[in-house]
Enzyme design. Structure first.
Site, PDB file in Angstrom:
ATOM      1  N   GLY A  46      28.956  57.585  45.324  1.00 38.24           N
ATOM      2  CA  GLY A  46      29.053  57.005  46.658  1.00 38.24           C
ATOM      3  C   GLY A  46      28.786  55.523  46.558  1.00 38.24           C
ATOM      4  CE  LYS A  69      22.357  60.050  45.300  1.00 40.58           C
ATOM      5  NZ  LYS A  69      22.549  60.593  46.655  1.00 40.58           N
ATOM      6  CG  ASP A 162      26.109  59.384  54.227  1.00 36.56           C
ATOM      7  OD1 ASP A 162      27.213  59.314  54.805  1.00 36.56           O
ATOM      8  OD2 ASP A 162      25.916  58.951  53.078  1.00 36.56           O
ATOM      9  NE  ARG A 166      30.606  59.934  52.484  1.00 33.80           N
ATOM     10  CZ  ARG A 166      30.955  59.782  53.746  1.00 33.80           C
ATOM     11  NH1 ARG A 166      32.130  60.219  54.165  1.00 33.80           N
ATOM     12  NH2 ARG A 166      30.156  59.184  54.620  1.00 33.80           N
ATOM     13  CG  ASN A 167      27.311  62.794  51.609  1.00 37.18           C
ATOM     14  OD1 ASN A 167      27.531  62.544  50.418  1.00 37.18           O
ATOM     15  ND2 ASN A 167      27.253  61.858  52.538  1.00 37.18           N
ATOM     16  CG  ASP A 180      24.265  61.341  49.729  1.00 37.85           C
ATOM     17  OD1 ASP A 180      23.166  60.756  49.590  1.00 37.85           O
ATOM     18  OD2 ASP A 180      25.361  60.743  49.726  1.00 37.85           O
TER      19      ASP A 180
END
Ligand code: ADP
Ligand code: MG
Length: 301
Positions: A46, A69, A162, A166-167, A180
């Site tokens: 990201g 991560k 968020d 995508r998360n 995320d």
């Protein structure tokens, strides 16, 4: 006596028992030595973070595949970057079947967040590759999973900030988990979080008008983003862009009452009863995640 495998097995209950039969809190995520972790290819990235596949080599000879991560090197020397330590701290406090669990933390030489690896990847990629085969029933289950996880976050006074396809990670064809927590924050007694660092690059098309206008984030602004995530789901992976241009133009369009359209092929009932109410200009008029769960149960039948 690693707590790791038992933690994965019992799905995050708070009591753990090691070999000697003593108990420890799962909340105390163990610290992993960097040398026991081998890093592999990039799974995704990201704005600030980068997630790679990794392998933990345990002392007893067993290996475990994980996702790791780290902050991108560009973000690491930027004081305004998302703080990975805060992300770890927030994740450590959360235990829910629809929220990704943190497994371990590496602190030296830099912070790494170690979590369960999901081979099926993020929901956005899944929506796009499976768009022909994915059923409404499956999407309603995914939406229910996300709403369950979000209701839990709200109860714990955390705003995600968020929430987007995508998360969200796909754990199975009928199970997704919210991930995320890079932008997640604890809300104050007033029920919202106000952004001070306005220079940050923020996911605008997912943002409520009060977030775009005043940097104000609450459970209700997460509900707005949930509506946009439903759009991503029921459009089977379309970008939720309906206004081209900057934040000011998007805000003006929203204030004029413009909203994302009903995605092609999406049942009008889902658009009218689930998505649209999440985009009420008045934050207090948006449904709660509990109310959304009731509606999801209703449309599922
Ligand atoms: P960022 O803060 O950089 O957005 P994310 O946590 O969203 O980081 O991860 C970026 C991407 O990496 C995700 O969109 C997803 O595709 C992939 N990813 C993240 N975590 C996992 C995981 N546990 N298993 C598999 N893929 C993952
Ligand atoms: Mg992300």
């Amino acid at each position: 006596n690693f707590l790791l495998s038992s933690m994965a097995l019992n799905g995050g209950s708070s009591l753990q028992f090691d070999d000697e039969g003593t108990s420890e809190l799962a909340a105390e995520i163990y610290e992993l030595e960097r040398k026991k972790l081998e890093m592999g290819r990039v799974l995704g990235q990201g704005n600030y973070g980068e997630v790679r596949i990794g392998v933990i080599r345990h002392s007893d000879g067993t290996e475990e595949t994980v996702a790791v991560k780290k902050l991108k090197s560009t973000a690491m020397n930027n004081p305004e970057s998302v703080d990975l330590q805060r992300e770890c701290a927030i994740m450590k406090s959360l235990h829910h079947p629809n929220i990704v669990e943190i497994k371990a933390i590496v602190t030296e030489p830099s912070t790494l967040l170690v979590m369960e690896y999901f081979p099926m990847g993020c929901l956005m990629a899944y929506l796009r590759t499976e768009q022909e085969s994915i059923t409404d029933q499956q999407l309603i289950k995914f939406a229910t999973d996300v709403a369950e996880g979000m209701a839990y976050l709200g109860e714990n006074n955390i705003v995600h900030r968020d929430l987007a396809a995508r998360n969200i990670l796909v754990a199975a064809v009928d199970l997704v988990k919210i991930s995320d927590f890079g932008l997640a924050r604890q809300v104050g007694y007033n029920g919202y979080y106000a952004v001070r660092d306005r220079g940050q690059k923020l996911p605008m098309p997912w943002y409520a008008p009060e977030s775009l206008a005043y940097g104000k984030f609450s459970v209700q602004s997460d509900v707005w983003s949930f509506g946009v995530t439903l759009y991503e789901m029921f459009s089977r992976g379309q970008e939720p862009n309906f206004v081209s241009g900057d934040q000011t133009l998007l805000l003006r369009a929203l204030q004029q009452g413009r909203r994302l359209p009903c995605p092609p092929g999406c049942k009008p009932l889902i658009y009218r009863d689930l998505m649209k109410p999440c985009w009420d200009a008045e934050a207090s008029q948006r449904p709660s995640f509990k109310a959304l769960l009731d509606k999801l149960r209703y449309v599922a039948n």
